[in-house]
Design an enzyme around this catalytic site. Structure first.
Site, mmCIF file in Angstrom:
data_model
loop_
_atom_site.group_PDB
_atom_site.id
_atom_site.type_symbol
_atom_site.label_atom_id
_atom_site.label_comp_id
_atom_site.label_asym_id
_atom_site.label_seq_id
_atom_site.Cartn_x
_atom_site.Cartn_y
_atom_site.Cartn_z
ATOM 1 N N ARG A 53 0.890 -1.161 0.000
ATOM 2 C CA ARG A 53 0.000 0.000 0.000
ATOM 3 C C ARG A 53 0.924 1.204 0.000
ATOM 4 O O ARG A 53 1.732 1.375 0.919
ATOM 5 C CB ARG A 53 -0.889 -0.043 1.247
ATOM 6 C CG ARG A 53 -1.680 1.221 1.531
ATOM 7 C CD ARG A 53 -2.707 1.485 0.433
ATOM 8 N NE ARG A 53 -3.602 2.562 0.808
ATOM 9 C CZ ARG A 53 -3.310 3.846 0.747
ATOM 10 N NH1 ARG A 53 -2.108 4.242 0.340
ATOM 11 N NH2 ARG A 53 -4.192 4.756 1.084
ATOM 12 N N GLU A 61 -10.830 6.043 -5.481
ATOM 13 C CA GLU A 61 -11.278 4.671 -5.241
ATOM 14 C C GLU A 61 -11.835 4.007 -6.498
ATOM 15 O O GLU A 61 -12.671 4.584 -7.200
ATOM 16 C CB GLU A 61 -12.365 4.653 -4.162
ATOM 17 C CG GLU A 61 -11.846 5.015 -2.793
ATOM 18 C CD GLU A 61 -10.861 4.004 -2.257
ATOM 19 O OE1 GLU A 61 -11.112 2.790 -2.356
ATOM 20 O OE2 GLU A 61 -9.820 4.434 -1.723
ATOM 21 N N ARG A 102 -1.135 -5.345 4.683
ATOM 22 C CA ARG A 102 -0.337 -4.876 3.551
ATOM 23 C C ARG A 102 0.881 -4.114 4.069
ATOM 24 O O ARG A 102 0.799 -3.437 5.094
ATOM 25 C CB ARG A 102 -1.172 -3.948 2.658
ATOM 26 C CG ARG A 102 -2.423 -4.598 2.102
ATOM 27 C CD ARG A 102 -3.269 -3.618 1.325
ATOM 28 N NE ARG A 102 -3.763 -2.551 2.195
ATOM 29 C CZ ARG A 102 -4.638 -1.630 1.823
ATOM 30 N NH1 ARG A 102 -5.119 -1.620 0.592
ATOM 31 N NH2 ARG A 102 -5.025 -0.706 2.666
#
Length: 174
Positions: A53, A61, A102
């Protein structure tokens, strides 16, 4: 060795270890195998696959459903990130993990900060949540202001722009 000497060594070792753990670690050199969206990639190397990430940024998004378009500029952001990293060797400077497991990382291709490049292109904003410990966002904020002032990427939406953070909040309430 006397008690005072032992205690001194323990204190020095504790200080050294705390300084080492406060500094971000390098996750190393990998190959980018997939771009999930404008701020998430998958990399492989040394017999491991890791989801990264991109720390310090937040991209528009993408839709999680098949027939929804997602946030404006989400596809352009994903494509731009893919152009920068997909199938390339990347170096990742790790800043720990997020709640989803992540790796939070700054991604570099040939020494270029990809996270910063996404902000410069107007295809990601500086992350509005708590910053990762040890990450200096000064250059990111400057790049965001320049991109916004120039109307680059998502910033050309003007008053219609909605930050990814607000977009996510709106989707959860529906």
């Amino acid at each position: 060795m006397n008690l005072k000497s032992r205690l001194s060594k323990i204190v020095l070792l504790s200080i050294f270890l705390s300084l080492c753990s406060a500094a971000p670690a390098f996750a190393g050199l990998f190959k980018c195998t997939r771009v999930t969206d404008g701020d998430t990639i998958k990399v492989s190397g040394d017999d491991s696959k890791i989801t990264i990430r991109l720390v310090g940024i937040d991209a528009p998004e993408t839709s999680k459903k098949k027939n929804e378009p997602g946030q404006p500029f989400s596809q352009k952001s994903t494509k731009h990130l893919a152009d920068l990293v997909l199938n390339k060797s990347v170096d990742v400077k790790s800043f720990g993990t997020d709640p989803y497991g992540r790796t939070l990382g700054v991604v570099f291709v040939n020494g270029i900060d990809v996270n910063l490049e996404m902000v410069k292109a107007g295809l990601a904003e500086v992350y509005r949540g708590p910053p990762a410990k040890g990450l200096d966002l000064e250059a990111y904020w400057k790049a965001e202001k320049e991109a916004r002032d120039a109307g680059r990427g998502m910033w050309n939406l003007g008053d219609k722009y909605v930050s990814p953070r607000e977009w996510r909040r709106g989707k959860r309430t529906k």
